[in-house]
Write a protein that holds these residues in place. Structure first.
Motif, mmCIF file in Angstrom:
data_model
loop_
_atom_site.group_PDB
_atom_site.id
_atom_site.type_symbol
_atom_site.label_atom_id
_atom_site.label_comp_id
_atom_site.label_asym_id
_atom_site.label_seq_id
_atom_site.Cartn_x
_atom_site.Cartn_y
_atom_site.Cartn_z
ATOM 1 N N GLU A 23 0.757 -1.080 0.043
ATOM 2 C CA GLU A 23 -0.146 0.115 -0.033
ATOM 3 C C GLU A 23 0.903 1.354 0.117
ATOM 4 O O GLU A 23 0.489 2.176 -0.551
ATOM 5 N N TRP A 24 1.977 1.248 0.508
ATOM 6 C CA TRP A 24 2.898 2.340 0.607
ATOM 7 C C TRP A 24 3.731 2.495 -0.742
ATOM 8 O O TRP A 24 4.478 1.541 -1.153
ATOM 9 N N PRO A 25 4.101 3.870 -1.193
ATOM 10 C CA PRO A 25 5.307 4.040 -2.078
ATOM 11 C C PRO A 25 6.624 3.468 -1.617
ATOM 12 O O PRO A 25 6.872 3.294 -0.659
ATOM 13 N N ASN A 26 7.200 3.028 -2.709
ATOM 14 C CA ASN A 26 8.499 2.660 -2.522
ATOM 15 C C ASN A 26 9.549 3.487 -2.118
ATOM 16 O O ASN A 26 10.389 3.247 -1.597
ATOM 17 N N ASP A 27 9.082 5.006 -3.013
ATOM 18 C CA ASP A 27 10.538 5.802 -2.562
ATOM 19 C C ASP A 27 9.681 7.155 -2.805
ATOM 20 O O ASP A 27 8.542 7.354 -2.840
ATOM 21 N N HIS A 144 15.253 3.567 4.682
ATOM 22 C CA HIS A 144 14.354 2.995 3.536
ATOM 23 C C HIS A 144 14.593 4.169 2.648
ATOM 24 O O HIS A 144 14.972 5.282 2.761
ATOM 25 N N ARG A 145 14.392 3.733 1.309
ATOM 26 C CA ARG A 145 14.348 4.822 0.007
ATOM 27 C C ARG A 145 13.354 5.900 0.270
ATOM 28 O O ARG A 145 13.806 6.921 -0.118
ATOM 29 N N ARG A 146 12.306 5.664 0.723
ATOM 30 C CA ARG A 146 11.191 6.325 0.901
ATOM 31 C C ARG A 146 11.490 7.527 2.013
ATOM 32 O O ARG A 146 12.304 7.385 2.724
ATOM 33 N N ARG A 147 10.979 8.849 1.790
ATOM 34 C CA ARG A 147 11.580 9.891 2.818
ATOM 35 C C ARG A 147 10.065 10.117 3.685
ATOM 36 O O ARG A 147 8.945 9.983 3.386
ATOM 37 N N ALA A 148 10.444 10.266 5.101
ATOM 38 C CA ALA A 148 9.551 10.661 6.120
ATOM 39 C C ALA A 148 9.508 11.977 6.316
ATOM 40 O O ALA A 148 10.434 12.661 6.432
ATOM 41 N N ILE A 149 8.307 12.675 6.464
ATOM 42 C CA ILE A 149 8.145 13.986 7.131
ATOM 43 C C ILE A 149 8.501 14.118 8.509
ATOM 44 O O ILE A 149 8.032 13.407 9.522
ATOM 45 N N GLN A 150 9.163 15.150 8.991
ATOM 46 C CA GLN A 150 9.346 15.682 10.368
ATOM 47 C C GLN A 150 9.105 17.055 10.600
ATOM 48 O O GLN A 150 9.706 17.848 9.661
#
Length: 219
Positions: A23-27, A144-150
């Motif tokens: 369900e989540w994007p890879n990157d 992970h290649r995906r970026r997370a917001i902070q």
């Protein structure tokens, strides 16, 4: 503020393997979050004194909480687990799921600037919201290649977050501790985490300002 039924306030969990790779994007830069029509959940980890005050009063404050320091919120459960070491790091032993209004969260996004953008606009260390895109993390802490917001909050935005936009604060530390034991066994097919999906940002100016990726690549 909209009225919420107890069912709408439930903090929902889901198997990790039902979300990652499905369900989540890879990157890319995406806001993974648990949300409904009117609210979104963000996470913070604190010492017991701050957490107990927050849960009891359903807002932040008390002698230990500082309104003069930047306070960081994360929408992504696994990024919060990486940051607090699954509630094992000193001063981050209690993990809170803070449900706030989407109007409040969208206001936060509309004011979010990276450190570089602050400098370019002559607002170095003066903006009310600091934006960071960090590597997302797997349950074992690997990047992970995906970026997370902070999002770092201060000044008026921190005041409004702490006292105005909060709908509900839950201490989810027992759940975190329980699931960390699953992580340590490496049985990720059994791991439960927060149920999350890509959060939609409808304002094109905000999308551009925060550098959000609008395309998704899901296996």
């Amino acid at each position: 503020m909209a009225a919420f039924s107890p069912a709408e306030r439930d903090w929902k969990t889901q198997l990790y393997e039902e979300q990652e790779g499905r369900e989540w994007p890879n990157d890319g830069r995406h806001i993974l979050a648990q949300y409904d029509d009117d609210s979104i959940v963000v996470y913070q980890a604190y010492c017991p004194e701050i957490a107990e005050y927050a849960v009891e009063n359903q807002r932040f404050g008390g002698s230990k909480f500082s309104f003069t320091r930047m306070s960081w919120i994360k929408t992504n459960f696994l990024w919060m687990m990486y940051r607090c070491g699954w509630a094992t790091k000193p001063g981050q032993e209690r993990v809170l799921a803070v449900r706030i209004s989407r109007d409040g969260f969208n206001t936060i996004l509309s004011q979010a600037l990276t450190g570089y953008d602050e400098k370019e606009r002559g607002l170095k260390d003066k903006s009310d919201v600091r934006l960071q895109w960090d590597p997302d993390h797997l349950p074992n802490g690997e990047s992970h290649r995906r970026r997370a917001i902070q999002l770092g909050l201060r000044n008026k935005v921190l005041e409004r977050y702490a006292k105005e936009w909060i709908i509900d604060i839950k201490d989810i530390t027992p759940f975190v501790t329980e699931q960390y034991e699953v992580v340590k066994t490496r049985k990720l097919d059994k791991l439960l985490i927060a149920s999350e999906r890509v959060y939609p940002v409808m304002d094109d100016n905000v999308v551009k300002q925060i550098g959000l990726d609008t395309s998704t690549t899901v296996p």
